[in-house]
Design a protein around this motif. Sequence first.
Motif, PDB file in Angstrom:
ATOM      1  N   UNK A  16       0.880  -1.327  -0.012  1.00 41.38           N
ATOM      2  CA  UNK A  16      -0.063   0.098  -0.046  1.00 41.38           C
ATOM      3  C   UNK A  16       1.003   1.096  -0.085  1.00 41.38           C
ATOM      4  N   UNK A  17       2.064   1.104   0.796  1.00 41.97           N
ATOM      5  CA  UNK A  17       3.013   2.094   0.552  1.00 41.97           C
ATOM      6  C   UNK A  17       3.425   2.398  -0.782  1.00 41.97           C
ATOM      7  N   UNK A  18       3.342   1.600  -1.580  1.00 38.30           N
ATOM      8  CA  UNK A  18       3.776   1.746  -2.865  1.00 38.30           C
ATOM      9  C   UNK A  18       2.849   2.537  -3.617  1.00 38.30           C
ATOM     10  N   UNK A  19       1.677   2.139  -3.622  1.00 35.86           N
ATOM     11  CA  UNK A  19       0.395   2.815  -4.111  1.00 35.86           C
ATOM     12  C   UNK A  19       0.066   4.125  -3.585  1.00 35.86           C
ATOM     13  N   UNK A  20       0.656   4.465  -2.380  1.00 33.01           N
ATOM     14  CA  UNK A  20       0.525   5.674  -1.878  1.00 33.01           C
ATOM     15  C   UNK A  20       1.622   6.710  -2.185  1.00 33.01           C
ATOM     16  N   UNK A  21       2.752   6.234  -2.971  1.00 32.19           N
ATOM     17  CA  UNK A  21       3.732   6.916  -3.444  1.00 32.19           C
ATOM     18  C   UNK A  21       4.825   7.043  -2.237  1.00 32.19           C
ATOM     19  N   UNK A  22       4.616   6.342  -1.122  1.00 31.24           N
ATOM     20  CA  UNK A  22       5.648   6.532  -0.136  1.00 31.24           C
ATOM     21  C   UNK A  22       6.992   6.072  -0.550  1.00 31.24           C
ATOM     22  N   UNK A  63      -3.635   2.462 -17.138  1.00 26.65           N
ATOM     23  CA  UNK A  63      -2.430   3.268 -17.510  1.00 26.65           C
ATOM     24  C   UNK A  63      -1.346   3.052 -16.548  1.00 26.65           C
ATOM     25  N   UNK A  64      -0.067   2.481 -16.915  1.00 32.24           N
ATOM     26  CA  UNK A  64       0.975   2.361 -15.992  1.00 32.24           C
ATOM     27  C   UNK A  64       1.471   3.795 -15.366  1.00 32.24           C
ATOM     28  N   UNK A  65       1.565   3.957 -14.139  1.00 32.79           N
ATOM     29  CA  UNK A  65       1.893   5.127 -13.532  1.00 32.79           C
ATOM     30  C   UNK A  65       3.295   5.055 -12.857  1.00 32.79           C
ATOM     31  N   UNK A  66       4.178   6.170 -12.583  1.00 35.70           N
ATOM     32  CA  UNK A  66       4.911   5.887 -11.664  1.00 35.70           C
ATOM     33  C   UNK A  66       4.807   6.915 -10.509  1.00 35.70           C
ATOM     34  N   UNK A  67       4.485   6.498  -9.380  1.00 36.03           N
ATOM     35  CA  UNK A  67       4.129   7.176  -8.303  1.00 36.03           C
ATOM     36  C   UNK A  67       5.361   7.525  -7.594  1.00 36.03           C
ATOM     37  N   UNK A  68       5.849   8.627  -7.898  1.00 37.20           N
ATOM     38  CA  UNK A  68       7.332   9.042  -7.167  1.00 37.20           C
ATOM     39  C   UNK A  68       7.160   9.488  -5.846  1.00 37.20           C
ATOM     40  N   UNK A  69       5.989  10.114  -5.385  1.00 36.48           N
ATOM     41  CA  UNK A  69       6.049  10.731  -4.079  1.00 36.48           C
ATOM     42  C   UNK A  69       4.567  10.802  -3.850  1.00 36.48           C
ATOM     43  N   UNK A  70       4.269  11.100  -2.418  1.00 35.74           N
ATOM     44  CA  UNK A  70       2.592  11.331  -2.170  1.00 35.74           C
ATOM     45  C   UNK A  70       1.892  11.945  -2.905  1.00 35.74           C
ATOM     46  N   UNK A  71       2.625  13.074  -3.271  1.00 36.43           N
ATOM     47  CA  UNK A  71       1.928  14.119  -4.137  1.00 36.43           C
ATOM     48  C   UNK A  71       1.400  13.488  -5.353  1.00 36.43           C
ATOM     49  N   UNK A  80       8.761   3.540  -3.747  1.00 31.60           N
ATOM     50  CA  UNK A  80       8.705   2.936  -5.259  1.00 31.60           C
ATOM     51  C   UNK A  80       9.284   1.682  -5.286  1.00 31.60           C
ATOM     52  N   UNK A  81       8.418   0.952  -6.209  1.00 26.70           N
ATOM     53  CA  UNK A  81       8.721  -0.331  -6.523  1.00 26.70           C
ATOM     54  C   UNK A  81      10.103  -0.492  -7.158  1.00 26.70           C
TER      55      UNK A  81
END
Lengths: 524, 311
Positions: free
Chosen positions: A61-67, A80-88, A69-70
Motif C-alpha cells: 500500500x505504501x507503493x500505491x501511496x507513493x511513499x 495506464x501504468x503510472x510512476x508514483x514518485x511521491x505522495x503528491x 517506489x517498487x
Amino acid sequence: MLVLETGADPSMEGPVPAVEFVEITKRFGSTMALDTVSIKGWAGSVHAITGENGAGKSTLMNLLAGVHQPDAGCISINGTPLKLENPKAARIAGISTIFQELTLLPNLTVAENMFLGREPLKTAVVDRVKMRELAEEALARLGSQISVDAFCGDLSVGEQQMVEIAKGITADAQIFILDEPTAALNTPEVEKLAELISRMKSEGKLIFYISHRLDEIFRFCDEVSVLKDGKYVATSRVSEIDRDQLVSLMVGRELGELFPVRSTSRDQAKALLNISAIAISDNTPEVSFSLSRGEILGLGGLEGQGQRSIIRSIAGIEAFSKGEIRKTSRETDIAVPITPTIVEVAKAGIGFVPEDRKTEGLYLTLSIAKNMALGMLRELSVWRRARVRSDHIETLLHKMRVVAASANQEVGALSGGNQQKIMIGRWLASNVDVLLIEEPTRGVDVGAKVEIYNLLREFADAGGAVLITSSELTELLGLCDRILVVRGGALVAEFEGTEATEEEILHAALSSTAENYNKKEEVA
Amino acid sequence: MSSIGLLHSPGRSGLSLVALGLPVLLFVIISLISPSFLSVQNLSNVNAQITALLIIALGQMIVAISGGIDLSVGSVLSLTSTLLVSVDPTLSIPTVLLVGVCVGLVNGVGVAIFTVHPLVMTLASMTFLQGLALLILPVPGGSIPGFLEALVDFSFLGLPAAFYWCLTFVLLAAFLLRATKFGMRLFAVGANAQNAARNGVNVTFYKILSYVLCSTSAVMAGMYLSARVASADATMGASFALESVTAVALGGVQLAGGVGSVPGVIAGTITLGLMTNGMNLIGVSPFVRASATGVLLLIAISLQPRKAIGA
C-alpha cells in the motif's frame, strides 16, 4: 491448498481494473518485502489485503501511496501504468491513503489539515473561506458534525479518521487505502466506519482494506487477497471462502503446527503473581487476577481497551491509584507485596518486554552482547566492573536461534524477530521468573514466531510464568493457557485456552456499550 | 490525552496569560517604582532598544516553529555591521542581503539535507562568521552610509523611526504566518515533518527557507543597529543569539516546533526590553539583571502550557 481464481467477474465491474499491481518487487536492504506480487482492484468494491504481520500488506500500500517506489514491476491506474514518485503524485492520481498511524497535524485545524499540501489560493494568500466551505461540504457528505475549525490534536482517533476520509473526498480520490482502520476505534466508531465504507463503495470508489482481522474482512469486503512473507498467495471473492480456508491461506500451515504443546505442569493453586484490585485511577474499574507457575496468560480484546495500562502498571511503568501486586519470592516461597516502580519490579524477578522494541526496548546502536548484558548487570552495584560474560551470551544466542553474524553485531541491523528474541533473551539472562510481554510477535515473520512461542513455552515449563497482551486472536488461542478479555479497562471474560473460540472472544470484546456500562457500574 | 487538552486553549500560538501578562506586569511595576519611566523620551528609548532584538526574534520564531534553532543570528548581525562600513556604499545593501541569504542557505542545507543538528550547525556558522567579522573590522569604527542613517532617524506622525521598523517586520511576519501557504506548512513541518511530507509538503524546502528568512532578519537588524549607533562593531551582535532565543521562549514559542505566534514574540521581546530599561532606571547592576533574566525565563517557561506536539 485451495486454487482460487484471480480477480473478479469482469462482466460485473467493467473490463479495466481501477488499480492493477503488475509483478511488483520491493526490497529493503537484504529483506525481500514484496516478491513479484500481482493484484487487481475493481472500482466500486472493497478489496481486503490480508496476511500475517510482515506479510507485506503495508509495503504494497505504501507503493500505491507513493511513499516507496517498487524495485521492479509497475502499478496501473485505470489501465495506464503510472510512476508514483511521491505522495503528491499519488494524490494527483486520485489515491487517498488513510495510514494506520494517522498523518494529521495536531496543530492545524480540520480544514487546514484537509488542504495541507494543496491549499486553495487567492493570489498569494491562502483562501481560508473557500477552504472552510469545501471542508464543511465534505464532512457534511459524510454526515459528520466535526467543526472545521477544531485543532486535530483535540479530536478522537475516530474523528481523525473521518477527517482523513473527508480529505480524500475533497481531493476527489477514486481509490482509498484504509490501513488497519479499526485498530484504534471503539465500537460505535467502527459502526460509523462501516457506514462510510458502504457509502464510498456505492459512489464507485475502490477501497483497499488492509487488515488481518477476519470478522472485518468478512463483514466489509467483497474480495480478499492474501500475502505471505512478501509473496502473493491468492485472491478470492469473500462470498466464496470461509474462515478456515482464509486462515490457512494466511498462515500457510495448520494452526496446530504454529504453537508449542500446552504444558501440563501448570499449577493453578500456586500463584506466582497476584494482582488484587488494582485501578489506574479512581474512576477506572478494578482489576484482579493471578498468574500461576507454568502458565502463559493472555490479555485480549480490541486495541486500546486498557490491556496496555494493566500490563504496564504491573511493570511499574504506569502508576495505579489503588490495589496491590504480590509476587511469590523465589527464595522464601512467600508472597510479598511489590513496590510498583520499574527498579523494584525488576528486582523482584519480573521482566517487561514493551511493544515498541525500537524506542522503548533496545539500544539499537549497541551490540547484541551489550544489549543482553544490560540485563545481567542489573544486579551489580553501580561501581562494580561491568564484565560482559560472552560465554553465557553465546549460549543464550545459540539457544534462542538468533541469526546474527556475531554477538558484536549492532542490534539495529537485525530483523524484527531477532530483535524480539534479544529483548526476551535479556530477561532470560538476568534470571527472572515472570515475563510481561506486549504483543510478543508484532512485526515478526512466521518462522521467528514459532521460535518465540517455543521460547516462551520453555520458560513457562521451567517454572516461570508469562503474561502477554495480544491483538491477534490466533496467538491468544494457540499460545495461552488462559485468556482474559479486557473491555473498557475491566476484565469481562475468562476462557481456558483449550476451550475458547475466536467467536467467543470477539463477542466478549465487542459486546454492546450498554452492557459495558453496566459492568462498570457493578464494579463501582 | 490530557496534554492534548493543553493545546486546546492556546492552539498553536502558544499564547498564554503568562506570556502576555508578563510585559504588562513589568510595565506597571516599573512605572510605579520609577517616575521617569513613563516619559515619552524613555518609552521611545525602550522602543529603539528593542527594535533590533524584535526583528531577530521574529526570524528566530520562524526557525523555532519549523523545529530548529539559529544561534548564528548574532554573528550575522555583527558581520552585516562590518560589511556596511567596508564595501562601497552603493553596493552595501545588496552585499549584506546576499550574505544573509547565503548564511541561511548554508544553515538550512546543513540542517535539512545533511541532517546536522541545528544547534551544532548554527554554532559552527556563528563561530565562523564571528571570526570573519573580526577579520574584516578588527577595531570598531567606520562610517555607515548616510541614507541608512536617515532611515533610522526620522519621525512620522509623532512616532519615531524605530516604531515603523518594528511595525513593518511585525506585519510582515504576521502576514507570512497567518495568510500564506508558507505559514501553514511551516507549522505542519514543525509539528511532524514526516506527516507533513506524507501530505505532499516539501519539508526540506520549508526548513531551508526558514533559515534564510531568519538570517535575513538578522541582516535587517544589523542594518538598523549599525545605523542607529552610526558606526560598526564586529562584536555588536554577540548577545543576540541567546537573547533572541530567550525572547522567543518567553513568548510561548516552543523550541520543539509547531507552536508560536507573533504577539507572543512581541511580548517576549518587550519583557526583555523592560527588564533592561527598568533595572537601568532603578539603578540595578547589569549583572543582577542578567541573573534575574535567567530566573524570570525559568519561571515564565514553567508557568506556560507545554506540549510535545504529535505525541
